[in-house]
Design a protein around this motif. Structure first.
Motif, PDB file in Angstrom:
ATOM      1  N   ARG A  47     -56.927  11.937  30.176  1.00  0.00           N
ATOM      2  CA  ARG A  47     -55.847  12.515  29.380  1.00  0.00           C
ATOM      3  C   ARG A  47     -55.572  11.578  28.219  1.00  0.00           C
ATOM      4  N   GLU A  62     -55.963  18.783  38.658  1.00  0.00           N
ATOM      5  CA  GLU A  62     -57.407  18.869  38.450  1.00  0.00           C
ATOM      6  C   GLU A  62     -58.183  18.032  39.462  1.00  0.00           C
ATOM      7  N   TYR A 104     -58.538  16.052  28.160  1.00  0.00           N
ATOM      8  CA  TYR A 104     -57.525  16.884  27.520  1.00  0.00           C
ATOM      9  C   TYR A 104     -56.631  16.014  26.669  1.00  0.00           C
ATOM     10  N   ASP A 106     -53.289  15.765  24.340  1.00  0.00           N
ATOM     11  CA  ASP A 106     -51.981  16.353  24.057  1.00  0.00           C
ATOM     12  C   ASP A 106     -51.937  16.829  22.607  1.00  0.00           C
ATOM     13  N   ARG A 113     -57.543  10.915  19.895  1.00  0.00           N
ATOM     14  CA  ARG A 113     -58.878  11.437  20.245  1.00  0.00           C
ATOM     15  C   ARG A 113     -59.906  10.864  19.274  1.00  0.00           C
ATOM     16  N   PHE A 135     -63.830  19.107  26.224  1.00  0.00           N
ATOM     17  CA  PHE A 135     -62.431  19.034  25.812  1.00  0.00           C
ATOM     18  C   PHE A 135     -61.755  20.328  26.235  1.00  0.00           C
ATOM     19  N   VAL A 136     -60.703  20.185  27.022  1.00  0.00           N
ATOM     20  CA  VAL A 136     -60.010  21.336  27.599  1.00  0.00           C
ATOM     21  C   VAL A 136     -58.538  21.303  27.197  1.00  0.00           C
ATOM     22  N   SER A 137     -57.856  22.378  27.445  1.00  0.00           N
ATOM     23  CA  SER A 137     -56.466  22.539  27.029  1.00  0.00           C
ATOM     24  C   SER A 137     -55.509  21.639  27.817  1.00  0.00           C
ATOM     25  N   SER A 138     -54.735  20.848  27.092  1.00  0.00           N
ATOM     26  CA  SER A 138     -53.739  20.014  27.776  1.00  0.00           C
ATOM     27  C   SER A 138     -52.649  20.872  28.405  1.00  0.00           C
ATOM     28  N   TRP A 141     -54.336  21.912  31.720  1.00  0.00           N
ATOM     29  CA  TRP A 141     -54.656  20.833  32.656  1.00  0.00           C
ATOM     30  C   TRP A 141     -53.439  19.994  33.035  1.00  0.00           C
ATOM     31  N   ASN A 142     -52.313  20.208  32.389  1.00  0.00           N
ATOM     32  CA  ASN A 142     -51.055  19.592  32.808  1.00  0.00           C
ATOM     33  C   ASN A 142     -50.294  20.483  33.784  1.00  0.00           C
ATOM     34  N   ASP A 155     -62.114  26.555  34.003  1.00  0.00           N
ATOM     35  CA  ASP A 155     -62.809  25.553  33.186  1.00  0.00           C
ATOM     36  C   ASP A 155     -63.880  24.824  33.986  1.00  0.00           C
TER      37      ASP A 155
END
Length: 167
Positions: A47, A62, A104, A106, A113, A135-138, A141-142, A155
């Protein structure tokens, strides 16, 4: 909706149906992971937050998903009591044990990043060299709910299981 929420809104049957569907999906994905021989290919989750905060996620949704699917995580990243492991630019090599890396970022951390990706250590990571960084959606994944957990599974299926089945 979890059981307690289902009880609170008098929708216990719907909540149980969602949990049963999730259990079935986990069973199906776990079988696919095993059949493709993916269980021993360690996965890490990084993260990236604003102000230089970076962490490997260990005791989060996750990581729970990876454990439920029988997907390994690097040895130093397996204690679910440990919520996170802080990572700096100087110790990015702590991610060396990951065959695949999910990241991910923020919404307000895009500069972080870029800083990580420009680090010389980043380009030495096996997952980066093998082009197995996703790279996945924060926002997803939060998540700490059943819908978000399902999206995390989406994902994992798309970026880890499906490619592994075709190798």
């Amino acid at each position: 909706m979890p059981r307690s929420t289902g009880r609170a809104v008098n929708r216990e049957n719907e909540a149980q149906q969602q949990l049963d569907a999730l259990d079935q999906r986990l069973d199906d994905l776990r079988e696919r992971v095993a059949a493709a021989g993916l269980g021993d290919k360690p996965v890490s989750v990084l993260r990236v937050s604003p102000d230089g905060n970076r962490s490997i996620r260990v005791g989060t949704s996750e990581s729970i998903a990876f454990r439920a699917l029988g997907i390994a995580q690097p040895e130093a990243q397996t204690d679910p009591e440990e919520f996170r492991i802080d990572v700096s630019e100087e110790n990015l090599d702590v991610l060396d044990g990951a065959d695949t890396l999910f990241v991910y970022v923020d919404d307000t951390a895009e500069a972080e990043r870029e800083r990580i990706e420009s680090s010389p250590l980043w380009n030495r990571l096996p997952a980066v060299q093998a082009d197995r960084v996703h790279f996945v959606s924060s926002g997803v994944w939060n998540s700490a709910d059943i819908i978000g957990f399902g999206n995390i599974l989406d994902d994992i299926e798309e970026f880890f299981i499906e490619p592994g089945e075709s190798e």
